[in-house]
Design a protein around this motif. Structure first.
Motif, PDB file in Angstrom:
ATOM      1  N   ALA A 255       9.315  -5.810 -36.579  1.00 11.11           N
ATOM      2  CA  ALA A 255       8.953  -6.803 -35.567  1.00 11.11           C
ATOM      3  C   ALA A 255       9.384  -6.307 -34.187  1.00 11.11           C
ATOM      4  O   ALA A 255      10.325  -5.514 -34.062  1.00 11.11           O
ATOM      5  N   VAL A 256       8.679  -6.787 -33.170  1.00  9.41           N
ATOM      6  CA  VAL A 256       9.048  -6.505 -31.786  1.00  9.41           C
ATOM      7  C   VAL A 256       9.048  -7.825 -31.017  1.00  9.41           C
ATOM      8  O   VAL A 256       8.173  -8.673 -31.224  1.00  9.41           O
ATOM      9  N   PHE A 257      10.048  -8.006 -30.172  1.00  9.27           N
ATOM     10  CA  PHE A 257      10.212  -9.214 -29.363  1.00  9.27           C
ATOM     11  C   PHE A 257      10.308  -8.820 -27.890  1.00  9.27           C
ATOM     12  O   PHE A 257      10.786  -7.729 -27.567  1.00  9.27           O
TER      13      PHE A 257
ATOM     14  N   GLU B 115      12.980  -7.528 -21.415  1.00 10.08           N
ATOM     15  CA  GLU B 115      13.815  -6.934 -22.453  1.00 10.08           C
ATOM     16  C   GLU B 115      12.969  -6.791 -23.707  1.00 10.08           C
ATOM     17  O   GLU B 115      12.311  -7.744 -24.126  1.00 10.08           O
ATOM     18  N   VAL B 116      12.961  -5.616 -24.299  1.00  3.43           N
ATOM     19  CA  VAL B 116      12.224  -5.353 -25.532  1.00  3.43           C
ATOM     20  C   VAL B 116      13.226  -5.156 -26.658  1.00  3.43           C
ATOM     21  O   VAL B 116      14.153  -4.340 -26.540  1.00  3.43           O
ATOM     22  N   VAL B 117      13.061  -5.934 -27.721  1.00  5.43           N
ATOM     23  CA  VAL B 117      13.966  -5.864 -28.867  1.00  5.43           C
ATOM     24  C   VAL B 117      13.154  -5.556 -30.107  1.00  5.43           C
ATOM     25  O   VAL B 117      12.158  -6.235 -30.385  1.00  5.43           O
ATOM     26  N   ARG B 118      13.584  -4.563 -30.846  1.00  2.98           N
ATOM     27  CA  ARG B 118      12.926  -4.221 -32.116  1.00  2.98           C
ATOM     28  C   ARG B 118      13.839  -4.595 -33.275  1.00  2.98           C
ATOM     29  O   ARG B 118      15.068  -4.502 -33.162  1.00  2.98           O
ATOM     30  N   ALA B 119      13.218  -5.042 -34.378  1.00  2.93           N
ATOM     31  CA  ALA B 119      14.000  -5.512 -35.517  1.00  2.93           C
ATOM     32  C   ALA B 119      13.321  -5.102 -36.817  1.00  2.93           C
ATOM     33  O   ALA B 119      12.114  -4.834 -36.862  1.00  2.93           O
TER      34      ALA B 119
ATOM     35  N   GLY C  38       1.750  -9.572 -14.280  1.00  2.00           N
ATOM     36  CA  GLY C  38       0.862  -9.701 -13.136  1.00  2.00           C
ATOM     37  C   GLY C  38      -0.578  -9.775 -13.607  1.00  2.00           C
ATOM     38  O   GLY C  38      -0.932 -10.601 -14.447  1.00  2.00           O
ATOM     39  N   ASP C  39      -1.412  -8.906 -13.104  1.00  2.00           N
ATOM     40  CA  ASP C  39      -2.804  -8.838 -13.537  1.00  2.00           C
ATOM     41  C   ASP C  39      -3.068  -7.612 -14.390  1.00  2.00           C
ATOM     42  O   ASP C  39      -4.178  -7.068 -14.434  1.00  2.00           O
ATOM     43  N   ALA C  40      -2.032  -7.152 -15.110  1.00  7.48           N
ATOM     44  CA  ALA C  40      -2.138  -6.033 -16.050  1.00  7.48           C
ATOM     45  C   ALA C  40      -1.760  -6.520 -17.437  1.00  7.48           C
ATOM     46  O   ALA C  40      -0.869  -7.349 -17.589  1.00  7.48           O
ATOM     47  N   TRP C  41      -2.450  -5.969 -18.452  1.00  7.13           N
ATOM     48  CA  TRP C  41      -2.171  -6.306 -19.844  1.00  7.13           C
ATOM     49  C   TRP C  41      -1.733  -5.056 -20.587  1.00  7.13           C
ATOM     50  O   TRP C  41      -2.398  -4.007 -20.530  1.00  7.13           O
ATOM     51  N   LEU C  42      -0.600  -5.179 -21.305  1.00 11.82           N
ATOM     52  CA  LEU C  42       0.000  -4.066 -22.023  1.00 11.82           C
ATOM     53  C   LEU C  42       0.105  -4.430 -23.499  1.00 11.82           C
ATOM     54  O   LEU C  42       0.110  -5.609 -23.857  1.00 11.82           O
ATOM     55  N   THR C  43       0.218  -3.420 -24.353  1.00 13.54           N
ATOM     56  CA  THR C  43       0.473  -3.684 -25.775  1.00 13.54           C
ATOM     57  C   THR C  43       1.581  -2.768 -26.280  1.00 13.54           C
ATOM     58  O   THR C  43       1.766  -1.650 -25.785  1.00 13.54           O
ATOM     59  N   ALA C  44       2.293  -3.268 -27.284  1.00  9.53           N
ATOM     60  CA  ALA C  44       3.290  -2.474 -28.000  1.00  9.53           C
ATOM     61  C   ALA C  44       3.155  -2.788 -29.476  1.00  9.53           C
ATOM     62  O   ALA C  44       2.937  -3.943 -29.859  1.00  9.53           O
ATOM     63  N   ASP C  45       3.254  -1.807 -30.313  1.00 10.20           N
ATOM     64  CA  ASP C  45       3.128  -1.996 -31.763  1.00 10.20           C
ATOM     65  C   ASP C  45       4.466  -2.353 -32.384  1.00 10.20           C
ATOM     66  O   ASP C  45       5.525  -1.820 -31.993  1.00 10.20           O
ATOM     67  N   ALA C  46       4.398  -3.278 -33.367  1.00  6.25           N
ATOM     68  CA  ALA C  46       5.613  -3.551 -34.144  1.00  6.25           C
ATOM     69  C   ALA C  46       5.943  -2.387 -35.059  1.00  6.25           C
ATOM     70  O   ALA C  46       7.087  -2.127 -35.321  1.00  6.25           O
TER      71      ALA C  46
END
Length: 312
Positions: A249-251, A262-266, A304-312
């Motif tokens: 999981a990613v939070f 803050e990015v937290v991985r679990a 803002g007006d940008a969209w990002l993604t991160a994989d769990a």
């Protein structure tokens, strides 16, 4: 922005041409097929709440017209015009057949009948107003599943207000406003506020924090086909974004109004979520309310007006 220490990738930014045309990108969602949808409104139809930072500080006068931009997972795009939108949404959501759901965060009762007025409308793929219903009161969190049901986590004003489904804290709905799922005593504590939501295959996850004796933040997984519920404590208090895939999981937690999260991985170990990594990540724009949504293992973040993604 390329991939950084938090694993985020820059996916899409609001087109400069739309800004030149006087349109602002406001509400957004990620659909069941991983498509990003953003609803833009012309600046002349908007008013600004000076004390509120970011895109959530802009609201239209109703009725208003909007332009829906859809970016599909394969990179192709679509534009739809929506005319005469009758309510100010807090959330939008794509349904599996491409229809669009718009939902206001609050619901009101009719002074004469006592019935709850609709706070949700559905628009067809050709831009026509199709149906309306009420999805409860005080909705900070909303997501749709693969089958077209709508899932909500409510806030304290809805939970302690008069709507019977909001009082349970979490709910599942048809798009017409018919309650199809409720916790029915299967939560570890009394909800007080919804935080985030995600989908994972056929499952829906709702993240909330409690207002009872067992205070804390919880992850509730619902299987829509059976109504089965699994609850686990969250390793991150009150996250804004959450995505899960299997035992990973990613939070995210925002620094409100700042260009950082803050990015937290679990990882799920012996039935409990355990933090494996933390990092502070700079992002392209301000991060404010309703900044995150999880879809099938990918966490989408609006900065803002940008969209990002991160994989769990």
């Amino acid at each position: 922005m390329g991939e950084d220490g938090g694993g985020f990738r820059d996916v899409w930014r609001a087109p400069v041409a739309e800004r030149w045309a006087g349109r602002r990108p406001l509400w957004w969602t990620v659909g069941p097929a991983g498509e990003l949808a953003v609803l833009l409104v012309r600046r002349r139809q908007l008013r600004r709440h000076r004390q509120v930072r970011g895109w959530v500080g802009w609201s239209p006068r109703t009725p208003f017209d909007g332009l829906l931009l859809i970016r599909r997972a394969d990179g192709s795009g679509e534009r739809r015009s929506l005319d005469g939108i009758p309510l100010v949404p807090s959330h939008i959501a794509l349904l599996p057949d491409g229809r669009l759901l718009l939902v206001a965060g609050r619901a009101l009762r009719d002074d004469t009948t006592g019935e709850w007025r609709p706070n949700a409308v559905v628009w067809s793929t050709d831009g026509a107003h199709e149906s309306a219903g009420c999805l409860g009161d005080d909705i900070p969190v909303l997501v749709t599943d693969r089958g077209g049901l709508v899932w909500t986590a409510h806030g304290d004003e809805g939970i302690h207000g008069g709507h019977p489904e909001s009082a349970a804290g979490l709910a599942g709905w048809s798009t017409e406003g018919r309650a199809v799922w409720g916790p029915r005593g299967r939560l570890p504590d009394v909800p007080l506020q919804g935080c985030a939501a995600a989908t994972e295959g056929e499952h829906v996850w709702l993240v909330w924090y409690s207002g009872g004796s067992a205070s804390g933040t919880y992850l509730t997984r619902v299987t829509p086909a059976t109504g089965e519920v699994i609850n686990r404590p969250s390793p991150v208090p009150e996250p804004d974004g959450f995505a899960v895939r299997g035992d990973r999981a990613v939070f995210t937690r925002r620094e409100h109004g700042r260009r950082a999260v803050e990015v937290v991985r679990a990882r799920l170990v012996d039935g409990a979520w355990t933090v494996t990594a933390r990092s502070r990540v700079r992002v392209p724009g301000r991060v404010v309310l309703r900044c995150g949504q999880g879809r099938d293992g990918a966490l989408w973040l609006r900065a803002g007006d940008a969209w990002l993604t991160a994989d769990a």
